[in-house]
Enzyme design. Structure first.
Site, PDB file in Angstrom:
ATOM      1  N   ARG A 161       0.833  -1.226   0.000  1.00  0.00           N
ATOM      2  CA  ARG A 161       0.000   0.000   0.000  1.00  0.00           C
ATOM      3  C   ARG A 161       0.859   1.265   0.000  1.00  0.00           C
ATOM      4  NH1 ARG A 161      -2.259  -3.444  -0.912  1.00  0.00           N
ATOM      5  NH2 ARG A 161      -4.211  -4.316  -0.167  1.00  0.00           N
ATOM      6  N   SER A 239     -10.780   0.301   3.242  1.00  0.00           N
ATOM      7  CA  SER A 239     -10.148   0.065   4.549  1.00  0.00           C
ATOM      8  C   SER A 239      -9.580   1.383   5.062  1.00  0.00           C
ATOM      9  CB  SER A 239      -9.010  -0.945   4.414  1.00  0.00           C
ATOM     10  OG  SER A 239      -9.544  -2.172   3.979  1.00  0.00           O
ATOM     11  N   GLU A 337      -5.131   4.593   5.822  1.00  0.00           N
ATOM     12  CA  GLU A 337      -4.830   4.298   4.413  1.00  0.00           C
ATOM     13  C   GLU A 337      -5.289   5.436   3.491  1.00  0.00           C
ATOM     14  OE1 GLU A 337      -5.795   0.270   2.804  1.00  0.00           O
ATOM     15  OE2 GLU A 337      -6.672   1.407   1.166  1.00  0.00           O
TER      16      GLU A 337
HETATM   17  C1  LIG Z   1     -15.650   0.350  -1.049  1.00  0.00           C
HETATM   18  C2  LIG Z   1     -14.167   0.522  -1.261  1.00  0.00           C
HETATM   19  C3  LIG Z   1     -13.346  -0.584  -1.384  1.00  0.00           C
HETATM   20  C4  LIG Z   1     -11.963  -0.429  -1.589  1.00  0.00           C
HETATM   21  N1  LIG Z   1     -11.179  -1.542  -1.698  1.00  0.00           N
HETATM   22  C5  LIG Z   1      -9.844  -1.413  -1.900  1.00  0.00           C
HETATM   23  C6  LIG Z   1      -9.011  -2.566  -2.023  1.00  0.00           C
HETATM   24  O1  LIG Z   1      -9.468  -3.694  -1.967  1.00  0.00           O
HETATM   25  N2  LIG Z   1      -7.675  -2.371  -2.208  1.00  0.00           N
HETATM   26  C7  LIG Z   1      -7.127  -1.128  -2.303  1.00  0.00           C
HETATM   27  O2  LIG Z   1      -5.920  -1.026  -2.499  1.00  0.00           O
HETATM   28  N3  LIG Z   1      -7.890  -0.023  -2.201  1.00  0.00           N
HETATM   29  C8  LIG Z   1      -9.228  -0.137  -1.998  1.00  0.00           C
HETATM   30  N4  LIG Z   1     -10.009   0.981  -1.865  1.00  0.00           N
HETATM   31  C9  LIG Z   1      -9.383   2.299  -1.912  1.00  0.00           C
HETATM   32  C10 LIG Z   1      -9.463   2.970  -3.293  1.00  0.00           C
HETATM   33  O3  LIG Z   1     -10.475   2.414  -4.073  1.00  0.00           O
HETATM   34  C11 LIG Z   1      -8.172   2.862  -4.075  1.00  0.00           C
HETATM   35  O4  LIG Z   1      -7.114   3.426  -3.334  1.00  0.00           O
HETATM   36  C12 LIG Z   1      -8.255   3.571  -5.433  1.00  0.00           C
HETATM   37  O5  LIG Z   1      -7.093   3.323  -6.176  1.00  0.00           O
HETATM   38  C13 LIG Z   1      -8.433   5.076  -5.323  1.00  0.00           C
HETATM   39  O6  LIG Z   1      -8.745   5.551  -6.604  1.00  0.00           O
HETATM   40  P1  LIG Z   1      -9.477   6.922  -6.852  1.00  0.00           P
HETATM   41  O7  LIG Z   1      -9.425   7.170  -8.322  1.00  0.00           O
HETATM   42  O8  LIG Z   1     -10.823   6.920  -6.242  1.00  0.00           O
HETATM   43  O9  LIG Z   1      -8.496   7.920  -6.090  1.00  0.00           O
HETATM   44  P2  LIG Z   1      -8.846   9.251  -5.278  1.00  0.00           P
HETATM   45  O10 LIG Z   1      -9.530   8.874  -4.024  1.00  0.00           O
HETATM   46  O11 LIG Z   1      -9.529  10.223  -6.159  1.00  0.00           O
HETATM   47  O12 LIG Z   1      -7.379   9.763  -4.943  1.00  0.00           O
HETATM   48  C14 LIG Z   1      -6.538   9.070  -4.038  1.00  0.00           C
HETATM   49  C15 LIG Z   1      -5.163   9.735  -4.018  1.00  0.00           C
HETATM   50  O13 LIG Z   1      -4.528   9.576  -5.271  1.00  0.00           O
HETATM   51  C16 LIG Z   1      -4.248  10.856  -5.843  1.00  0.00           C
HETATM   52  N5  LIG Z   1      -4.487  10.724  -7.277  1.00  0.00           N
HETATM   53  C17 LIG Z   1      -5.621  10.356  -7.899  1.00  0.00           C
HETATM   54  N6  LIG Z   1      -5.427  10.315  -9.223  1.00  0.00           N
HETATM   55  C18 LIG Z   1      -4.146  10.686  -9.434  1.00  0.00           C
HETATM   56  C19 LIG Z   1      -3.340  10.856 -10.597  1.00  0.00           C
HETATM   57  N7  LIG Z   1      -3.809  10.632 -11.831  1.00  0.00           N
HETATM   58  N8  LIG Z   1      -2.048  11.274 -10.420  1.00  0.00           N
HETATM   59  C20 LIG Z   1      -1.550  11.504  -9.203  1.00  0.00           C
HETATM   60  N9  LIG Z   1      -2.258  11.363  -8.067  1.00  0.00           N
HETATM   61  C21 LIG Z   1      -3.546  10.958  -8.194  1.00  0.00           C
HETATM   62  C22 LIG Z   1      -5.182  11.816  -5.175  1.00  0.00           C
HETATM   63  O14 LIG Z   1      -4.668  13.144  -5.208  1.00  0.00           O
HETATM   64  C23 LIG Z   1      -5.216  11.245  -3.780  1.00  0.00           C
HETATM   65  O15 LIG Z   1      -4.054  11.626  -3.090  1.00  0.00           O
HETATM   66  C24 LIG Z   1     -11.406   0.853  -1.672  1.00  0.00           C
HETATM   67  C25 LIG Z   1     -12.247   1.979  -1.553  1.00  0.00           C
HETATM   68  C26 LIG Z   1     -13.616   1.815  -1.351  1.00  0.00           C
HETATM   69  C27 LIG Z   1     -14.494   3.021  -1.230  1.00  0.00           C
END
Ligand SMILES: Cc1cc2nc3c(=O)[nH]c(=O)nc-3n(C[C@H](O)[C@H](O)[C@H](O)COP(=O)(O)OP(=O)(O)OC[C@H]3O[C@@H](n4cnc5c(N)ncnc54)[C@H](O)[C@@H]3O)c2cc1C
Length: 345
Positions: A161, A239, A337
Site C-alpha cells: 500500500r 479500509s 490508508e
Molecule cells: C468500497 C471501497 C473498497 C476499496 N477496496 C480497496 C481494495 O481492496 N484495495 C485497495 O488497495 N484499495 C481499496 N479501496 C481504496 C481505493 O479504491 C483505491 O485506493 C483507489 O485506487 C483510489 O482511486 P481513486 O481514483 O478513487 O483515487 P482518489 O480517491 O480520487 O485519490 C486518491 C489519491 O490519489 C491521488 N491521485 C488520484 N489520481 C491521481 C493521478 N492521476 N495522479 C496523481 N495522483 C492521483 C489523489 O490526489 C489522492 O491523493 C477501496 C475503496 C472503497 C471506497
C-alpha cells in the site's frame, strides 16, 4: 478546455460523501489538459488536488482552498500483452475487459473503485494481487521538473500500500499506466486463503479468469467493499487503516501482551498484524457507532457515513477513538490508508 468553477462541494465526488468546497474545480479530459492545468496552477502558486474517483480521500469540512483537477482522460491501447490505459479510465472496467479478453494478472483486483491513474499511488491490492505485480511503466507529469516522464516499475518504489508517489505526495501526476498481463484465460495462482476456500481449490491452483472475478466480487459484496448506493456500508473509503507492519522488537513486545497473536511473517523478521483483529479486540466491533459515523456492519476496517449525515469531523472522531483504543490495548499505532486533504488523524 473545460471551465473552472468556483465553490463546488467535494462531498459528492467522494465515496464517503464528505468534504467542503473547492476553491476552483475543473475537469481535464486529456493528458495534455491535465499537464496544462497543473503547470499553470503551479506557476501561479495555486495549490492543486488531483481527484480521481474520490474513493481513497478524506476531505476536510472546510474543503480545499486551491484548484481541484478531476481526471477524466480516456483511452486504452493494447500492444501484445501490454495494456496502456489513460489515468481517467475506470479501474474495474479495465479489469472486466482483461477478464473478457483473457488477460491474466489483475482478476483478483475486481470491484476496487476508482480510476486507473490512482492504482500506482498506493499500489492497489486485494486477495493476493497488487498492481506492482503487473505495472511495467507509469507516465507522469513531474511537477518538480516540469517534465512528462516515463517511470519504470522500479522507479515507482512499490511496497505494501505504498509507492514513491506516496513518499513524495503531489509531486507526480499520473497520466497513464502500462500493465503487462499474461495472455491466459486462467488466473494467476490463487494466493489468498479466503479466496481459495470460496473457489473450492487449494492455494496455488489456477481457475478460469471469470470464476476468479465472480468469487472476488462475491467476497467483496459480503464485506460491503463493492460500491452500491443501496448499501450504506459502502459509503466508505475502503479500509481506513492499513495492517501494521511491526519490526522484530515491536512484534516481541506484542507477543508479551498477547501470546500467539495472529500474524503474517514477512521477509527480514518483520511481522504484519491484521488491523481488523486489533480493532475488534480493542473493543470496537462491526457496527460500532460514534454519533453519525459508524464502523461498517460487515467489515471492521471500513469507517462509514451510513446515513450521509456525518461530517468529516465526526468520521475522524471515530477514527481517533479506534486508533487510540488500539494503541492503549496493544501498544500498536494504526495508520490511515486514505489520503487526508486539509485534515489529519
Ligand atoms: C468500497 C471501497 C473498497 C476499496 N477496496 C480497496 C481494495 O481492496 N484495495 C485497495 O488497495 N484499495 C481499496 N479501496 C481504496 C481505493 O479504491 C483505491 O485506493 C483507489 O485506487 C483510489 O482511486 P481513486 O481514483 O478513487 O483515487 P482518489 O480517491 O480520487 O485519490 C486518491 C489519491 O490519489 C491521488 N491521485 C488520484 N489520481 C491521481 C493521478 N492521476 N495522479 C496523481 N495522483 C492521483 C489523489 O490526489 C489522492 O491523493 C477501496 C475503496 C472503497 C471506497
Amino acid at each position: 478546455m473545460t471551465e473552472r468553477v468556483a465553490g463546488v462541494r467535494l462531498a459528492p465526488y467522494t465515496t464517503l460523501g464528505l468534504g467542503g468546497p473547492a476553491g476552483a474545480f475543473v475537469e481535464a479530459g486529456t493528458a495534455e489538459e491535465i499537464v496544462e492545468l497543473v503547470a499553470e496552477a503551479d506557476r501561479a502558486g495555486e495549490p492543486v488536488l488531483v481527484l480521481g474517483g474520490g474513493s481513497n480521500l478524506v476531505v476536510s469540512d472546510e474543503g480545499f482552498d486551491g484548484l481541484v483537477v478531476r481526471v477524466a482522460s480516456r483511452g486504452i491501447e493494447v500492444e501484445g500483452e501490454r495494456v496502456t490505459a489513460q489515468a481517467g479510465e475506470d479501474w474495474d472496467a479495465l479489469v472486466a475487459l482483461a477478464v473478457a479478453e483473457g488477460w491474466s494478472g489483475v482478476e483478483c483486483l475486481s470491484g476496487i473503485p476508482g480510476l486507473v491513474g490512482s492504482t500506482p499511488i498506493q499500489n492497489v491490492g486485494a486477495y493476493g494481487q497488487d498492481v506492482s505485480q503487473t505495472i511495467t511503466g507509469v507516465r507522469v507529469y513531474d511537477r518538480g521538473t516540469g517534465e512528462v516522464r516515463d517511470l519504470s516499475a522500479e522507479e515507482c518504489g512499490f511496497a505494501y500500500r505504498h509507492s514513491a508517489f506516496k513518499q513524495e505526495p503531489g509531486r507526480h501526476v499520473v497520466l497513464a499506466v502500462t500493465y503487462e498481463l499474461a495472455g491466459n484465460t486462467m488466473s494467476g495462482p490463487v494466493a489468498y486463503r479466503e479466496l481459495a476456500v470460496r473457489l473450492g481449490v487449494e492455494l496455488g491452483e489456477r481457475v478460469p479468469l471469470a470464476r476468479a472475478r465472480e468469487a472476488v466480487l462475491g467476497l467483496r459484496r459480503g464485506k460491503g467493499m463493492v460500491l452500491d448506493a443501496a448499501d450504506p456500508d459502502t459509503r466508505s473509503a475502503g479500509s481506513f487503516f492499513t495492517n501494521p507492519i511491526l519490526d522484530a522488537e515491536q512484534a516481541a513486545e506484542l507477543e508479551l501482551r498477547v501470546p500467539g497473536f495472529p500474524r503474517w511473517d514477512m521477509p527480514g523478521g518483520a511481522v504484519k498484524v491484521p488491523a481488523a483483529w486489533l480493532i475488534e479486540n480493542a473493543g470496537f466491533p462491526k457496527g460500532y457507532r460514534r454519533g453519525p459515523a459508524r464502523i461498517s456492519t460487515k467489515h471492521t476496517l471500513a469507517l462509514t457515513n451510513p446515513e450521509s449525515s456525518a461530517t468529516t469531523a465526526d468520521l475522524l472522531d471515530l477514527a481517533r477513538e479506534v486508533r487510540d483504543g488500539v494503541l492503549e490495548k496493544f501498544g500498536v499505532t494504526l495508520v490511515n490508508e486514505p489520503v487526508m486533504v486539509g485534515t489529519g488523524l
